[in-house]
Design an enzyme around this catalytic site. Structure first.
Site, PDB file in Angstrom:
ATOM      1  N   HIS A  69       0.795  -1.230   0.000  1.00 15.20           N
ATOM      2  CA  HIS A  69       0.000   0.000   0.000  1.00 15.20           C
ATOM      3  C   HIS A  69       0.828   1.280   0.000  1.00 15.20           C
ATOM      4  O   HIS A  69       0.276   2.365  -0.088  1.00 15.20           O
ATOM      5  CB  HIS A  69      -0.947   0.021   1.195  1.00 15.20           C
ATOM      6  CG  HIS A  69      -0.242   0.281   2.492  1.00 15.20           C
ATOM      7  ND1 HIS A  69       0.423  -0.704   3.164  1.00 15.20           N
ATOM      8  CD2 HIS A  69      -0.072   1.406   3.205  1.00 15.20           C
ATOM      9  CE1 HIS A  69       0.957  -0.192   4.258  1.00 15.20           C
ATOM     10  NE2 HIS A  69       0.683   1.096   4.301  1.00 15.20           N
TER      11      HIS A  69
HETATM   12  C1  UD1 Z   1      -2.268   5.264   5.935  1.00 15.04           C
HETATM   13  C2  UD1 Z   1      -0.980   5.741   6.615  1.00 15.04           C
HETATM   14  C3  UD1 Z   1       0.105   4.677   6.497  1.00 15.04           C
HETATM   15  C4  UD1 Z   1      -0.402   3.346   6.996  1.00 15.04           C
HETATM   16  C5  UD1 Z   1      -1.665   2.987   6.236  1.00 15.04           C
HETATM   17  C6  UD1 Z   1      -2.217   1.650   6.646  1.00 15.04           C
HETATM   18  C7  UD1 Z   1      -0.491   8.153   6.486  1.00 15.04           C
HETATM   19  C8  UD1 Z   1       0.354   9.155   5.838  1.00 15.04           C
HETATM   20  N1  UD1 Z   1      -0.451   6.929   5.946  1.00 15.04           N
HETATM   21  O1  UD1 Z   1      -1.999   5.136   4.551  1.00 15.04           O
HETATM   22  O2  UD1 Z   1       1.205   5.069   7.279  1.00 15.04           O
HETATM   23  O3  UD1 Z   1       0.602   2.375   6.799  1.00 15.04           O
HETATM   24  O4  UD1 Z   1      -2.626   4.005   6.494  1.00 15.04           O
HETATM   25  O5  UD1 Z   1      -3.314   1.312   5.861  1.00 15.04           O
HETATM   26  O6  UD1 Z   1      -1.134   8.443   7.465  1.00 15.04           O
HETATM   27  N2  UD1 Z   1      -9.288   4.800   1.544  1.00 15.04           N
HETATM   28  C9  UD1 Z   1     -10.497   4.155   1.466  1.00 15.04           C
HETATM   29  N3  UD1 Z   1     -11.080   3.723   2.623  1.00 15.04           N
HETATM   30  C10 UD1 Z   1     -10.510   3.898   3.839  1.00 15.04           C
HETATM   31  C11 UD1 Z   1      -9.271   4.591   3.905  1.00 15.04           C
HETATM   32  C12 UD1 Z   1      -8.673   5.002   2.757  1.00 15.04           C
HETATM   33  O7  UD1 Z   1     -11.042   3.964   0.391  1.00 15.04           O
HETATM   34  O8  UD1 Z   1     -11.097   3.480   4.855  1.00 15.04           O
HETATM   35  C13 UD1 Z   1      -8.626   5.219   0.301  1.00 15.04           C
HETATM   36  C14 UD1 Z   1      -8.903   6.669  -0.060  1.00 15.04           C
HETATM   37  O9  UD1 Z   1      -9.007   6.749  -1.434  1.00 15.04           O
HETATM   38  C15 UD1 Z   1      -7.657   7.385   0.412  1.00 15.04           C
HETATM   39  C16 UD1 Z   1      -6.584   6.328   0.217  1.00 15.04           C
HETATM   40  O10 UD1 Z   1      -7.232   5.098   0.458  1.00 15.04           O
HETATM   41  O11 UD1 Z   1      -7.418   8.550  -0.291  1.00 15.04           O
HETATM   42  C17 UD1 Z   1      -5.413   6.504   1.127  1.00 15.04           C
HETATM   43  O12 UD1 Z   1      -5.827   6.582   2.498  1.00 15.04           O
HETATM   44  P1  UD1 Z   1      -4.941   7.393   3.569  1.00 15.04           P
HETATM   45  O13 UD1 Z   1      -5.538   7.262   4.915  1.00 15.04           O
HETATM   46  O14 UD1 Z   1      -4.674   8.756   3.064  1.00 15.04           O
HETATM   47  O15 UD1 Z   1      -3.553   6.679   3.502  1.00 15.04           O
HETATM   48  P2  UD1 Z   1      -3.173   5.110   3.483  1.00 15.04           P
HETATM   49  O16 UD1 Z   1      -2.578   4.804   2.170  1.00 15.04           O
HETATM   50  O17 UD1 Z   1      -4.290   4.253   3.966  1.00 15.04           O
END
Ligand code: UD1
Length: 374
Positions: free
Chosen positions: A209
């Site tokens: 991820h």
């Molecule tokens: C976040 C953390 C990372 C951690 C990871 C575990 C930061 C910078 N990154 O990354 O350190 O290892 O979580 O998973 O804080 N999305 C969904 N549903 C959700 C959450 C996210 O669809 O419940 C999608 C959205 O399109 C979002 C993308 O995933 O924009 C990224 O989510 P985000 O929380 O920004 O970062 P992660 O890649 O999950």
């Protein structure tokens, strides 16, 4: 200080929940503590959040900030704005933040500016790579925290080098191992691998991820080709993170993966069945932080697709190896031939970290000693 200390536990994203859970359960047993779960809403899909609360036997969050996704500044800003409002509405004795996600740094900033004491669980880890958003979150959080609980001695050394006073630092061990031990019976009994038609010890588990691996078409394509190659030798199961799913679908690579008979593409799996999949895999391929640690504890080979790690002890003492995407196939081949590296369990990864943290909190709040050490 109140007779009963109100302690906020900040939960935000998937890797936070297994760090919060043992501490919540340990604090709940103490007559002097009132643990309050504040969910920022950084992860909001049921499979990324609610399912973990149920598996870890956590109650519904007491407060939900509902910040959702966005750019780094948007997400960080929204957590600060919403958490500041919550802090302004009542008295809090200590804010506990965990890990290194955007919400960790944001809640720390909001609390520190309101003069509320902050403790960081999993402090001091450094990848020395500021292109990782998590590294920036770690540095900001540790610079502001009043108490810093570390999982390994290298983390203590990093903090001391950055000028953090020694009396704020306490080496407590790895809280993730508490969750694993707390849930071990249920994990053992689940046999999740059966549901996916796999054989115990005869599959590889894949999670990816990190933006550096999954946001660019070229790197994603290279990784998919390697995985398809490996899957002709040993079946792979790949529970796909929402960020990765979105990019695989946008690039058309999802169709290629789904066409490979040796790869099972799955939705994210909640804590207990996922750990069962880890317990019983032949090896893990990952870019997660937590899986590097869990495989080290379990003595399972882990191939980490990153140029560096903030958890070097998993390489120096454990079963983790940092590799380049193009080396993946040959590493898996070597591993299948030779059974992979032998490791040992790092110091204080013993399932008793939450107890040490609870003692440290009591000392900090009630014994009028502004230090973390016992
Ligand atoms: C976040 C953390 C990372 C951690 C990871 C575990 C930061 C910078 N990154 O990354 O350190 O290892 O979580 O998973 O804080 N999305 C969904 N549903 C959700 C959450 C996210 O669809 O419940 C999608 C959205 O399109 C979002 C993308 O995933 O924009 C990224 O989510 P985000 O929380 O920004 O970062 P992660 O890649 O999950």
């Amino acid at each position: 200080m109140h007779a009963i200390a109100k302690i906020h536990l900040i939960a935000a994203a998937r890797p936070n929940f297994m760090k919060i859970a043992p501490l919540y359960h340990a604090l709940k047993k103490e007559s002097w503590a009132e643990p309050v779960i504040v969910h920022t809403g950084q992860h909001y899909d049921p499979g990324m959040s609610g399912a973990f609360f149920q598996d870890l036997e956590l109650p519904e969050p007491h407060f939900h900030l509902g910040v959702g996704s966005g750019t780094h500044a948007e997400q960080t800003g929204r957590v600060m704005i919403e958490y500041e409002k919550l802090l302004a509405g009542g008295t809090v004795d200590l804010v506990v933040v965990v890990g290194d996600v955007n919400s960790t740094a944001a809640a720390t900033l909001a609390a520190a500016k309101m003069g509320v004491k902050v403790a960081h669980l999993e402090a001091g880890l450094r990848s020395f790579d500021r292109t990782m958003p998590e590294e920036i979150n770690r540095i900001v959080t540790d610079a502001l925290a009043d108490l810093l609980w570390t999982p390994s001695r290298d983390a203590d050394a990093n903090l001391l080098r950055e000028g953090v006073p020694g009396e704020k630092i306490r080496f407590v061990g790895n809280i993730m191992i508490d969750s694993l031990e707390m849930m071990r019976l249920r994990i053992d009994r689940t046999d999740a691998w059966r549901k996916y038609g796999l054989e115990r010890g005869r599959y590889g588990l894949v999670t990816l991820h990190r933006p550096s691996n999954v946001d660019g078409r070229e790197s994603l394509e290279r990784l998919c080709s390697e995985l398809i190659g490996i899957s002709s030798k040993i079946p792979l199961i790949f529970p796909v993170h929402p960020r990765t799913r979105k990019n695989l679908e946008a690039t058309g690579l999802m169709t290629r993966l789904k066409e490979s008979r040796g790869i099972s593409i799955e939705e994210p799996i909640s804590y207990v069945p996922f750990m069962n999949m880890v317990f019983n895999c032949r090896f893990a391929i990952t870019d997660s932080g937590g899986i590097q640690e869990e495989t080290t504890y379990l003595g399972i080979p882990c191939l980490t697709l990153r140029p560096n790690t903030e958890r070097p002890i998993t390489v120096t003492e454990g079963t983790n190896r940092l590799i380049q995407p193009e080396e993946l196939g040959s590493h898996v081949h070597a591993l299948l031939e030779n059974h992979g590296p032998k490791g040992k369990i790092p110091e204080l990864w013993d399932g008793h970290t939450a107890e040490r943290v609870v003692k440290s909190i009591h000392r900090f709040l009630f014994e009028n000693r502004q230090t973390a050490t016992t």
